[in-house]
Design a protein around this motif. Structure first.
Motif, PDB file in Angstrom:
ATOM      1  N   THR A  70       7.370   0.662   6.292  1.00  0.00           N
ATOM      2  CA  THR A  70       7.702   1.659   5.277  1.00  0.00           C
ATOM      3  C   THR A  70       9.026   1.310   4.597  1.00  0.00           C
ATOM      4  OG1 THR A  70       6.595   3.350   6.593  1.00  0.00           O
ATOM      5  CG2 THR A  70       8.057   4.110   4.845  1.00  0.00           C
ATOM      6  N   ILE A  71       9.031   1.418   3.256  1.00  0.00           N
ATOM      7  CA  ILE A  71      10.229   1.085   2.507  1.00  0.00           C
ATOM      8  C   ILE A  71      11.161   2.281   2.359  1.00  0.00           C
ATOM      9  CG2 ILE A  71       9.446   1.653   0.158  1.00  0.00           C
ATOM     10  CD1 ILE A  71      10.692  -1.018  -0.735  1.00  0.00           C
ATOM     11  N   THR A  72      10.652   3.487   2.657  1.00  0.00           N
ATOM     12  CA  THR A  72      11.517   4.660   2.551  1.00  0.00           C
ATOM     13  C   THR A  72      12.544   4.660   3.678  1.00  0.00           C
ATOM     14  OG1 THR A  72       9.943   5.968   3.829  1.00  0.00           O
ATOM     15  CG2 THR A  72       9.749   6.051   1.420  1.00  0.00           C
ATOM     16  N   LYS A 102      13.551   3.621  10.871  1.00  0.00           N
ATOM     17  CA  LYS A 102      14.546   2.786  11.528  1.00  0.00           C
ATOM     18  C   LYS A 102      15.096   1.763  10.536  1.00  0.00           C
ATOM     19  CE  LYS A 102      12.579   3.066  16.202  1.00  0.00           C
ATOM     20  NZ  LYS A 102      12.039   2.287  17.332  1.00  0.00           N
ATOM     21  N   GLN A 103      16.364   1.452  10.673  1.00  0.00           N
ATOM     22  CA  GLN A 103      16.981   0.505   9.762  1.00  0.00           C
ATOM     23  C   GLN A 103      16.319  -0.869   9.842  1.00  0.00           C
ATOM     24  OE1 GLN A 103      21.212   0.467  10.529  1.00  0.00           O
ATOM     25  NE2 GLN A 103      21.571   2.231   9.177  1.00  0.00           N
ATOM     26  N   GLU A 104      15.869  -1.250  11.048  1.00  0.00           N
ATOM     27  CA  GLU A 104      15.207  -2.544  11.200  1.00  0.00           C
ATOM     28  C   GLU A 104      13.913  -2.604  10.384  1.00  0.00           C
ATOM     29  OE1 GLU A 104      17.645  -1.767  14.860  1.00  0.00           O
ATOM     30  OE2 GLU A 104      16.212  -0.638  13.602  1.00  0.00           O
ATOM     31  N   ASN A 105      13.118  -1.506  10.434  1.00  0.00           N
ATOM     32  CA  ASN A 105      11.868  -1.474   9.675  1.00  0.00           C
ATOM     33  C   ASN A 105      12.139  -1.436   8.175  1.00  0.00           C
ATOM     34  OD1 ASN A 105      10.243  -1.518  11.956  1.00  0.00           O
ATOM     35  ND2 ASN A 105      10.215   0.722  12.144  1.00  0.00           N
ATOM     36  N   TRP A 106      13.132  -0.636   7.791  1.00  0.00           N
ATOM     37  CA  TRP A 106      13.485  -0.534   6.378  1.00  0.00           C
ATOM     38  C   TRP A 106      13.950  -1.895   5.841  1.00  0.00           C
ATOM     39  CZ3 TRP A 106      18.729   0.280   4.072  1.00  0.00           C
ATOM     40  CH2 TRP A 106      18.650   0.541   2.697  1.00  0.00           C
ATOM     41  N   THR A 107      14.803  -2.571   6.590  1.00  0.00           N
ATOM     42  CA  THR A 107      15.326  -3.877   6.164  1.00  0.00           C
ATOM     43  C   THR A 107      14.208  -4.905   6.070  1.00  0.00           C
ATOM     44  OG1 THR A 107      17.474  -3.392   7.156  1.00  0.00           O
ATOM     45  CG2 THR A 107      16.950  -5.710   6.739  1.00  0.00           C
ATOM     46  N   GLU A 145       0.858  -1.180   0.000  1.00  0.00           N
ATOM     47  CA  GLU A 145       0.000   0.000   0.000  1.00  0.00           C
ATOM     48  C   GLU A 145       0.897   1.233   0.000  1.00  0.00           C
ATOM     49  OE1 GLU A 145      -3.474   1.756  -0.587  1.00  0.00           O
ATOM     50  OE2 GLU A 145      -3.312  -0.410  -0.205  1.00  0.00           O
ATOM     51  N   ASN A 146       0.912   1.940  -1.126  1.00  0.00           N
ATOM     52  CA  ASN A 146       1.765   3.118  -1.301  1.00  0.00           C
ATOM     53  C   ASN A 146       3.236   2.754  -1.046  1.00  0.00           C
ATOM     54  OD1 ASN A 146      -0.489   4.728  -1.934  1.00  0.00           O
ATOM     55  ND2 ASN A 146      -0.916   5.062   0.242  1.00  0.00           N
ATOM     56  N   ASP A 147       3.840   3.335   0.033  1.00  0.00           N
ATOM     57  CA  ASP A 147       5.254   3.049   0.296  1.00  0.00           C
ATOM     58  C   ASP A 147       5.434   2.008   1.405  1.00  0.00           C
ATOM     59  OD1 ASP A 147       4.391   4.546   2.414  1.00  0.00           O
ATOM     60  OD2 ASP A 147       6.138   5.879   2.487  1.00  0.00           O
ATOM     61  N   LYS A 148       4.376   1.264   1.689  1.00  0.00           N
ATOM     62  CA  LYS A 148       4.434   0.295   2.779  1.00  0.00           C
ATOM     63  C   LYS A 148       4.243  -1.133   2.271  1.00  0.00           C
ATOM     64  CE  LYS A 148       2.788   3.311   6.525  1.00  0.00           C
ATOM     65  NZ  LYS A 148       2.740   4.563   5.742  1.00  0.00           N
ATOM     66  N   VAL A 149       4.943  -2.059   2.931  1.00  0.00           N
ATOM     67  CA  VAL A 149       4.769  -3.493   2.715  1.00  0.00           C
ATOM     68  C   VAL A 149       4.422  -4.090   4.069  1.00  0.00           C
ATOM     69  CG1 VAL A 149       5.764  -5.597   1.759  1.00  0.00           C
ATOM     70  CG2 VAL A 149       6.599  -3.373   0.970  1.00  0.00           C
ATOM     71  N   GLU A 150       3.181  -4.549   4.193  1.00  0.00           N
ATOM     72  CA  GLU A 150       2.717  -5.061   5.483  1.00  0.00           C
ATOM     73  C   GLU A 150       3.004  -4.057   6.614  1.00  0.00           C
ATOM     74  OE1 GLU A 150       1.007  -7.929   6.560  1.00  0.00           O
ATOM     75  OE2 GLU A 150       0.524  -8.067   4.422  1.00  0.00           O
ATOM     76  N   ASN A 151       2.658  -2.773   6.342  1.00  0.00           N
ATOM     77  CA  ASN A 151       2.797  -1.693   7.332  1.00  0.00           C
ATOM     78  C   ASN A 151       4.241  -1.328   7.664  1.00  0.00           C
ATOM     79  OD1 ASN A 151      -0.038  -1.417   7.629  1.00  0.00           O
ATOM     80  ND2 ASN A 151      -0.057  -3.176   9.042  1.00  0.00           N
ATOM     81  N   ALA A 162      11.011  -4.239   5.466  1.00  0.00           N
ATOM     82  CA  ALA A 162      10.213  -3.894   4.283  1.00  0.00           C
ATOM     83  C   ALA A 162      10.887  -4.415   3.011  1.00  0.00           C
ATOM     84  CB  ALA A 162      10.022  -2.384   4.204  1.00  0.00           C
ATOM     85  N   LEU A 163      12.212  -4.295   2.960  1.00  0.00           N
ATOM     86  CA  LEU A 163      12.952  -4.793   1.804  1.00  0.00           C
ATOM     87  C   LEU A 163      12.881  -6.323   1.720  1.00  0.00           C
ATOM     88  CD1 LEU A 163      16.110  -2.494   1.953  1.00  0.00           C
ATOM     89  CD2 LEU A 163      14.161  -2.313   0.394  1.00  0.00           C
ATOM     90  N   LYS A 164      12.943  -6.971   2.867  1.00  0.00           N
ATOM     91  CA  LYS A 164      12.853  -8.440   2.900  1.00  0.00           C
ATOM     92  C   LYS A 164      11.491  -8.899   2.378  1.00  0.00           C
ATOM     93  CE  LYS A 164      13.400 -12.339   6.106  1.00  0.00           C
ATOM     94  NZ  LYS A 164      13.668 -12.711   7.516  1.00  0.00           N
ATOM     95  N   TYR A 165      10.415  -8.221   2.818  1.00  0.00           N
ATOM     96  CA  TYR A 165       9.080  -8.556   2.344  1.00  0.00           C
ATOM     97  C   TYR A 165       8.939  -8.267   0.847  1.00  0.00           C
ATOM     98  CZ  TYR A 165       7.516  -9.051   7.207  1.00  0.00           C
ATOM     99  OH  TYR A 165       7.341  -9.463   8.502  1.00  0.00           O
TER     100      TYR A 165
END
Length: 282
Positions: free
Chosen positions: A242-244, A249-254, A234-240, A256-259
């Motif tokens: 954020t990919i930006t 946080k690096q943990e959230n970004w990583t 959804e927009n810039d999010k993968v399962e909530n 999102a990239l994994k998903y």
């Protein structure tokens, strides 16, 4: 002393004519016999000629028959060899149909918290500061894979957002032909363009997944078996998540990239690209 009856001249002439008549008949019989003999000889010569011709024809027939038998056996052996090759080729074709070339060429898995593609990690963590060269290489592989899949279905797929795979320096083009760099290193001033590129990549991934879902419905695949991504975009999010990268946080970004890589793999092994090659995975 014997006595002889002396013929008169008239009787003598009659007797002479009788003998001459018999002689003519015998001569005519002899001539008829000679004629018949000549005819028989001519017929025998004709039969001998025909017999010789028949023998030659019979010899030629058996010679041609033997040649035909030899050629027939050769053709049967050649046919058997061709059929054997066809059988091997069909078995090879079936194997190829069950082989997902893209899946083999782009190996997507995970290494701990990182999603990986062809052994390149995508993301960074405080305790695992992955080098930008590796991240760039991972994005390059991800862009090449997605672009390869969407190009397969052009012009049916409305390719609104263009993926520009350029090795470790991929770029993304939006609907207004603005180009954004999908490679680092990224600083505070550069991060907005990088974030935009990642968001556009997600949008393209989602567009192609929806295209695959619609095509499944058109191909009369049951709705519950139609293609669907495992992680919602959804927009810039993968399962909530954020990919930006900015203010994230690096943990959230990583994660999102994994998903994102997981969705890409699912699209690779379960989408129409795979089904056309003969493999149906869900």
């Amino acid at each position: 002393m014997e006595s002889y009856n002396v013929l008169s001249d008239a009787d003598f002439l009659k007797e002479k004519e009788k003998i001459e008549e018999e002689e003519r008949k015998l001569q005519a019989a002899i001539e008829e016999t000679d004629r018949q003999h000549s005819e028989v000889n001519a017929e025998m010569k004709d039969l001998e000629t025909k017999s010789k011709l028949f023998n030659e024809l019979e010899e030629r027939y058996w010679h041609e028959f033997n040649n035909f038998q030899f050629q027939l056996i050769s053709h049967q052996e050649e046919r058997d060899a061709i059929l054997a090759k066809i059988e091997v080729s069909q078995a090879h074709l079936e194997l190829l149909k069950r082989t997902n070339v893209l899946e083999n060429a782009f190996h997507i898995t995970h290494a701990g918290e990182f999603g990986t593609i062809n052994n390149f990690r995508l993301g960074r963590l405080p305790m695992s500061p992955v080098e930008w060269d590796e991240i760039n290489a991972a994005w390059g592989q991800a862009c090449l894979l997605l672009n390869t899949m969407v190009q397969y279905f052009r012009p049916k797929f409305p390719y609104r957002i263009k993926i520009l795979p350029m090795g470790s320096y991929p770029r993304i083009m939006d609907t207004n032909n603005n180009t954004y760099e999908l490679f680092g290193p990224v600083n505070l001033f550069w991060s907005t363009r990088y974030d935009k590129a990642m968001t556009l990549y997600l949008t393209c991934l989602k567009d192609f997944a929806e295209f695959a879902h619609i095509r499944d419905l058109e191909n009369n695949i049951p709705p519950d078996k139609c293609f669907k991504l495992p992680y919602r975009i959804e927009n810039d999010k993968v399962e909530n998540h954020t990919i930006t990268q900015s203010f994230n946080k690096q943990e959230n970004w990583t994660k999102a990239l994994k998903y994102t890589l997981c969705n890409l793999k699912w699209l690779c092994i379960g989408s129409l690209v795979t089904r056309i090659s003969g493999r149906y995975v869900h």
